[in-house]
Structure formats: structure tokens, C-alpha cells
Scaffold this active site. Sequence first.
Site, short mmCIF file in Angstrom:
data_model
loop_
_atom_site.label_atom_id
_atom_site.label_comp_id
_atom_site.label_asym_id
_atom_site.label_seq_id
_atom_site.Cartn_x
_atom_site.Cartn_y
_atom_site.Cartn_z
CB ILE A 1 -0.92 0.04 1.25
CG1 ILE A 1 -1.63 -1.30 1.45
CG2 ILE A 1 -1.93 1.18 1.15
CD1 ILE A 1 -2.44 -1.40 2.74
CB SER B 1 -11.90 10.73 -5.94
OG SER B 1 -12.82 11.75 -5.56
CE1 TYR C 1 -7.39 14.33 -5.32
CE2 TYR C 1 -9.76 14.67 -5.57
CZ TYR C 1 -8.70 13.94 -5.06
OH TYR C 1 -8.94 12.81 -4.32
N1 LIG Z 1 -10.10 12.48 1.90
C1 LIG Z 1 -10.96 12.50 0.91
O1 LIG Z 1 -11.96 13.22 0.96
C2 LIG Z 1 -10.76 11.60 -0.29
C3 LIG Z 1 -11.86 11.34 -1.13
C4 LIG Z 1 -11.71 10.54 -2.24
C5 LIG Z 1 -10.47 10.00 -2.52
N2 LIG Z 1 -9.39 10.25 -1.72
C6 LIG Z 1 -8.10 9.67 -2.08
O2 LIG Z 1 -7.66 8.79 -1.07
C7 LIG Z 1 -6.25 8.71 -1.07
C8 LIG Z 1 -5.73 8.87 0.36
O3 LIG Z 1 -6.08 10.13 0.84
P1 LIG Z 1 -6.43 10.44 2.38
O4 LIG Z 1 -7.77 11.03 2.40
O5 LIG Z 1 -6.12 9.28 3.22
O6 LIG Z 1 -5.44 11.68 2.64
P2 LIG Z 1 -4.11 11.81 3.51
O7 LIG Z 1 -4.39 11.49 4.93
O8 LIG Z 1 -3.59 13.16 3.16
O9 LIG Z 1 -3.14 10.69 2.94
C9 LIG Z 1 -2.44 10.82 1.74
C10 LIG Z 1 -1.20 9.97 1.81
O10 LIG Z 1 -0.50 10.05 0.56
C11 LIG Z 1 0.86 10.26 0.87
N3 LIG Z 1 1.65 10.81 -0.23
C12 LIG Z 1 1.56 12.03 -0.82
N4 LIG Z 1 2.49 12.15 -1.77
C13 LIG Z 1 3.21 10.99 -1.78
C14 LIG Z 1 4.31 10.50 -2.53
N5 LIG Z 1 4.89 11.24 -3.48
N6 LIG Z 1 4.77 9.24 -2.28
C15 LIG Z 1 4.18 8.48 -1.34
N7 LIG Z 1 3.16 8.89 -0.58
C16 LIG Z 1 2.68 10.14 -0.80
C17 LIG Z 1 0.86 11.14 2.09
O11 LIG Z 1 2.14 11.12 2.70
P3 LIG Z 1 2.76 12.38 3.50
O12 LIG Z 1 2.24 12.24 4.90
O13 LIG Z 1 4.23 12.17 3.41
O14 LIG Z 1 2.29 13.62 2.80
C18 LIG Z 1 -0.22 10.45 2.89
O15 LIG Z 1 0.28 9.30 3.53
C19 LIG Z 1 -5.76 9.79 -2.04
O16 LIG Z 1 -5.41 9.20 -3.27
C20 LIG Z 1 -6.97 10.69 -2.20
O17 LIG Z 1 -6.97 11.34 -3.46
C21 LIG Z 1 -9.52 11.03 -0.59
#
Ligand SMILES: NC(=O)c1ccc[n+]([C@@H]2O[C@H](COP(=O)([O-])OP(=O)(O)OC[C@H]3O[C@@H](n4cnc5c(N)ncnc54)[C@H](OP(=O)(O)O)[C@@H]3O)[C@@H](O)[C@H]2O)c1
Length: 318
Positions: free
Chosen positions: A12, A145, A158
Amino acid sequence: AMASGGQRVVLITGCSSGIGLRLAVLLAQDAKKRYYVVATMRDLRKKGRLEEEAGDTLNKTLTIRALDVCSDESVTQCLDGIQDRRVDVLINNAGIGQIGPIESLGMPEMQKVFETNFFGAVRMIKAVLPDMKRRKSGHIVVMSSVMGLQGIVFNDIYSASKFAMEGFCESLAVQLLKFNINVSLIEPGPVNTEFEMKLMEEVGKSEFPGADADTVHYFKNVYLPASHEIFVTLGQSPDTVAKATARVIEMSRPVFRCQTNALYTPLVAMKYADESGNLSVRTFYNLLFNYGTLFHLSMSALRCLTCSCFRRRSVYPS
Ligand SMILES: NC(=O)c1ccc[n+]([C@@H]2O[C@H](COP(=O)([O-])OP(=O)(O)OC[C@H]3O[C@@H](n4cnc5c(N)ncnc54)[C@H](OP(=O)(O)O)[C@@H]3O)[C@@H](O)[C@H]2O)c1
């Protein structure tokens, strides 16, 4: 620690927080110990929270490794460190958000969104494919998403990055089926993780250079409050999304698409109900600019309906 016979190796990305962290822990805690989780993050200094939540699964059914999806070298190094380079399930979860008027966003910032959300996943898939094809088995999961199915105002780049992922997977899935490799897109609506907070921080710092006063006004005073309301009302927990993802991994014939939030499905369905596309464009326009009050009221109604006290009263009427 390494995977024992019969265990599926699940890699993951982006496990320092949010959905990735919860999914890693959920799979590692599987009662039947069916998974060996390689939980990766780009910055290992952030591993404290995952270590804590993983508890006694750490170094048994879960191992933490460094991986930056934007770096070829990092991806190669991580995969070379896995026994036989075997990944049975790849979960592309790492992602970043971006909101605001495009006039005020620099090209490098926009490209960073594609570098992470789109090319980051492409890099991962490209790296695991040769081994999956050789073994004639594998499952590639992408955290997309609902914004990958329906563009949402002020999330232009995005949304585009998630649409790109959807198109990429639709195309790839057909070829990979010939090798018994499945592809699945998880499509959550709003999820209450650090994601929204990080966006708000970015927005708080910006003066929106290059954007006109009207646009900045619509963004700050119309979009942002509505978006916050949507997160509060419709937002799911990262655990709910993790569980939906775990169910997809368990399927013997995995679904290609999985929307995790039923309340969002009608919004996405609109575009298929009217092929001119006007129904969705006009509906979203009206929701945002004309029916602000109605929007607010319907959100309150939804909040009421989904509130646990209401549910209790409906399920157990006194
Ligand atoms: N939250 C929402 O509303 C939502 C809705 C639909 C889809 N999503 C999708 O769900 C996924 C996870 O998001 P989340 O909501 O859990 O947000 P989150 O808590 O911000 O988690 C995002 C993760 O991605 C990591 N990341 C960013 N750039 C990276 C890179 N270059 N290499 C490796 N890891 C990297 C971040 O690491 P760092 O801590 O180092 O930054 C963090 O662990 C994303 O793809 C997002 O687009 C989120």
C-alpha cells in the site's frame, strides 16, 4: 519478518495517515492472517502513528518501508527489498489534493498533482506488472474518487488527475484480464482525513495572485463553506473506506468500480442520464450559485436523517 505460504503480499502506498494507514492496519489485523502488508510511506519519520495503531501486528503481518511514488529509484529500492519482488495486491493510495481558481495556481504545482496522483500510480503499476504477468495473478487497486467520475468546481486539476486514472485503468483492465490480473477503482466521496485540513492550510496561505476578485469571492465565500458542509454531512471515516477496499480485495471476481458512499451515487448518475451533459453542469451550477439556501437545508435534512438518534428512533420506535 516475511510472508508465509498462502499469505497474500499487499503493498500500500501513502500509509503515513488517512485511508492508507487504516487499510494497512485493518488488513494486518485480519483474523485469518491472510495478508502480509507492506505499508509504505515517503517519509519514515512519520511512521510513529502507524506503528502505534499496528500494535502487535508490527513486524509480524505488517512491515513499514520507505516509498515515494514520484521517484523511480525509491520504487525500485522498495520492490527489490521484498522477497522475490512478489506483490499480490498493489494498492495505489498515495495522493494529494488541490483546490482553488486555476489562474492562481502555478504550473509546477498543478504538475505535482499529476506527478503524484497519476504518474505515481502508473510508475507503481509499471513496476509490478512484469512479475504479476509472469505469475498470471495479481490485483491492482487504485484509490480514485467520485471526482474521477464527476468534475467538481474548483477541484479542476485534482478531478482531472483522477479522471486520468479512471481512463488509464479502463484501458489497462482489458489487457490484464488476459493474464488473470484484476484492476479495481475505489471511488469514495468526501472522507474525513487530513486531506481536507491540508487543503485548507494551503488555501489559508494563498493570496490567489492572478485571480479576479469575483472568482476569489465565489471560491472563498460560496465554494469553501459548501465544501466544508459536505465534508461534515456526507463525509465517511477512513475506516469505512478501508473496509470497502478490503471487501473488494476479498472478492473472487473483484468489481472494477466501487463507490463507497451511496449518498453520492445519484450525483454521479446524472451525467449518464443526459448525454448532452447539461443536466449535470446545470444542476451543479444551481446547487452552488442559485439554491444556496436549499443546498444548506438539504444538507441539514441529510444530517438529521443520518444522525444516530434519528436512526435509533426509526429502528426502535417508542
Ligand atoms: N479524503 C478524501 O476526501 C478523499 C476522497 C476521495 C479519494 N481520496 C483519495 O484517497 C487517497 C488517500 O487520501 P487520504 O484522504 O487518506 O489523505 P491523507 O491522509 O492526506 O493521505 C495521503 C497519503 O499520501 C501520501 N503521499 C503524498 N504524496 C506521496 C508521494 N509522493 N509518495 C508516497 N506517498 C505520498 C501522504 O504522505 P505524506 O504524509 O508524506 O504527505 C499520505 O500518507 C488519495 O489518493 C486521495 O486522493 C480522498
